[in-house]
Design a protein around this motif. Sequence first.
Motif, short mmCIF file in Angstrom:
data_model
loop_
_atom_site.label_atom_id
_atom_site.label_comp_id
_atom_site.label_asym_id
_atom_site.label_seq_id
_atom_site.Cartn_x
_atom_site.Cartn_y
_atom_site.Cartn_z
N SER A 35 0.79 -1.17 0.04
CA SER A 35 -0.08 -0.13 -0.03
C SER A 35 0.88 1.34 0.08
O SER A 35 0.35 2.30 0.38
CB SER A 35 -0.92 0.02 1.17
N SER A 36 2.12 1.20 -0.31
CA SER A 36 2.86 2.25 -0.33
C SER A 36 3.22 3.20 -1.38
O SER A 36 3.76 4.37 -1.47
CB SER A 36 4.38 2.00 0.31
N ASN A 64 7.56 8.41 -1.21
CA ASN A 64 8.92 7.71 -0.76
C ASN A 64 9.14 6.54 -1.80
O ASN A 64 8.20 5.87 -2.35
CB ASN A 64 8.84 7.14 0.62
N LEU A 65 10.41 6.48 -2.11
CA LEU A 65 10.80 5.54 -3.14
C LEU A 65 11.13 4.06 -2.38
O LEU A 65 12.02 3.87 -1.83
CB LEU A 65 12.08 5.99 -4.10
N GLU A 66 10.07 3.07 -2.61
CA GLU A 66 10.46 1.80 -1.69
C GLU A 66 11.03 1.04 -2.75
O GLU A 66 11.25 0.89 -4.00
CB GLU A 66 8.89 1.13 -1.36
N VAL A 105 9.88 10.94 -19.87
CA VAL A 105 9.52 9.91 -18.86
C VAL A 105 8.98 10.42 -17.71
O VAL A 105 9.74 11.10 -17.14
CB VAL A 105 10.36 8.66 -18.79
N THR A 106 7.68 10.07 -17.55
CA THR A 106 6.83 10.52 -15.98
C THR A 106 6.53 9.33 -15.28
O THR A 106 6.67 8.28 -15.69
CB THR A 106 5.96 11.49 -16.20
N CYS A 107 5.95 9.61 -13.98
CA CYS A 107 5.69 8.46 -13.16
C CYS A 107 4.43 8.34 -13.16
O CYS A 107 3.84 9.32 -12.68
CB CYS A 107 6.31 8.84 -11.81
N GLY A 133 5.92 9.59 -7.45
CA GLY A 133 5.86 11.08 -7.48
C GLY A 133 7.18 11.67 -8.43
O GLY A 133 7.15 10.94 -9.66
N GLU A 134 7.96 12.22 -8.00
CA GLU A 134 9.30 12.82 -8.67
C GLU A 134 10.38 12.15 -8.53
O GLU A 134 11.46 12.47 -8.98
CB GLU A 134 9.35 14.23 -8.18
#
Length: 646
Positions: free
Chosen positions: A142-143, A148-150, A180-182, A157-158
Amino acid sequence: MKRIYEIKRGQSALEFAILIGAVLFFVAGFIFAVQNNISDRNRERRQILIEEIASLIQDEINLASVSSDGYYREFTLPGKVLGLDYIATLDSRTVYVHTVNELYTTVLPIQSVVGDIEVGGVNMVSKVEDNICLNSEIVVCSSCGNGNLESFEVCDGELFDKEYTCGESGESELFNFGEVTCGNNCELDTALCSYCGNGKTEGLEVCDGDVGVLCEGGGAIPLFKDCLSTCDGWGTCNPFHNGPPLPACDNGIDDDGDGFVDWDGVNGVYELPYDPYSDDDKECEDADDDNEMEGRDPFIYVCNDGYNNDGDPYIDFIGGPQGEDPDPECAYPYDLTGESIEGTPYSYDCSNGIDDDGDGFIDWGEDPQCISYYDLSEHSGTFPEDFQCMDGVDNDGDNLIDWPADPECAYRYDDESSGIGYETGLGGGLVAHYLFDGTSLNEKLADESGENNESIVGSADCNQTGISGTACGFLGVGNYVNVPNNNEFNLPNNYGEGLSVTIWIKTSANVVNGLVDKSEGNERYGIWLSKADDKCGVSIKDAEGDELTYSGGGDVVDGTWHMCAFTAVRSNPANPDELYVKLYSDGQMVQDYLVTNIGDISPNGDFKMGVLLGGAGTANIIDEVRVYGKAVSNQDILDIYDSLTG
């Protein structure tokens, strides 16, 4: 006798040995075939099992994706496939199942999943906060979206796990431009990526492959620019085409030295008097033809075949192969007239520059009794008395007789009191009038003609400054103002009926700008701005595919207000497919065309402002749109223009 017996006994032994050998051979072949069949069946069965395992994984993930949060289910995968080890992996949005030796493989699409597959055991699939989890703890699943980059995320996000280019995104190896975007699922999003070099301006590209584009503000000497190979801008403007060579039939050069240059879009149609140094090369099939010497065979023309077709001392337009002088009866090399007189269109009544029948009209295009340029008599068509606007009679009692004295006559072949020429003059026949003025959107879209043909906004900014009051602006595909289908907006199909459309336009975009359009399938008509020459244009096409498309006038893509208009009328009672069309730019007629093969045009599509052919994008502002159920006169068009300019 004994020797004979021994020979026979030896022969029998040999035959027995051959028989035994044959039996053994067939038995061995049978055993081999059975074993080979069993092997084939095992291979087929392994491939089927691999596909079934991949399908099971896909089904479990799909089921979780359509379930609500809190969903949980277990499923088991076998450890081997008919004795062979196999591997199942999840990569981006696919599941890849294969044996270790990779002889049996399959790949299926899946939804985005957090976690991995467990081969030869129990797998747990669940759904937490719209995330599909496979053998993952709830807190891990669920993160996505927390910024935050798990460890299992590509991006959030960015933040990215590394720097990506469009070509490294895995979406397409052809991507070489963009960003490229997220995405919301913490995976790479390539919506802004494109392939620079495919000739299509996409994503963040400024241009792609465009060459020889006319620069704005070039003055007396036209300047051209090319798209940079990086697709992120334009090259410098210069007076020379600095891109790839243009086709021979579109480069402005007489490549084959016959005195004719390029293709003008009207193959086989000549205007008289003929100018051999400005007309098109009839050997060009179209503008993309790269050889002016190929195409229609020049030897079908009597004035270009090298033969003396009429027995005089002269041959062809350029002279004979043995030095014979040019034939003065040849008007141009591609003269199609009879061999008996070798050319000379001026021997025909309808192309000789003379009023042969004394009716005040000269030659084809003016005299309605001329069927074509090569009509032998100006008396062969219809007669002046068939038309009220050239019969010498005041048919509507307004003390004004015929064209051009009577302003209700749109042209010579009009009726003063019916058809095109309504007695009420300009106001008569007004079907719709859109001013785009008012305070509310409904007021801006209202029809001011009194015919209640109200319009509906598709997507447009109708708060722009207009030629008068406010106007509507359009920025691309999907932007338009729409009037529901109404037969009053259709082109005429019966003799004497007509249609006129006027529209004010302001743009500086060098694109194919659609202004108005009514279409269904092949059938259509519309006003547009030509990307090739930045002029007003009209396009008409019937259900059979017969088409009329042309542009004319001055440059209207200069960021100031201009008026484009066209009129059309069924002008010949003897030919229901004859349509007389006029194109106007800023109040002046710039083109007129009499076509004889345009059939019924009754599209059931809506009347749209701001698009062309049902969907071509625009980049313009429009104002003051008028639609008349008749072909108004040249003076009417000028009056409409003058009413807003001065």
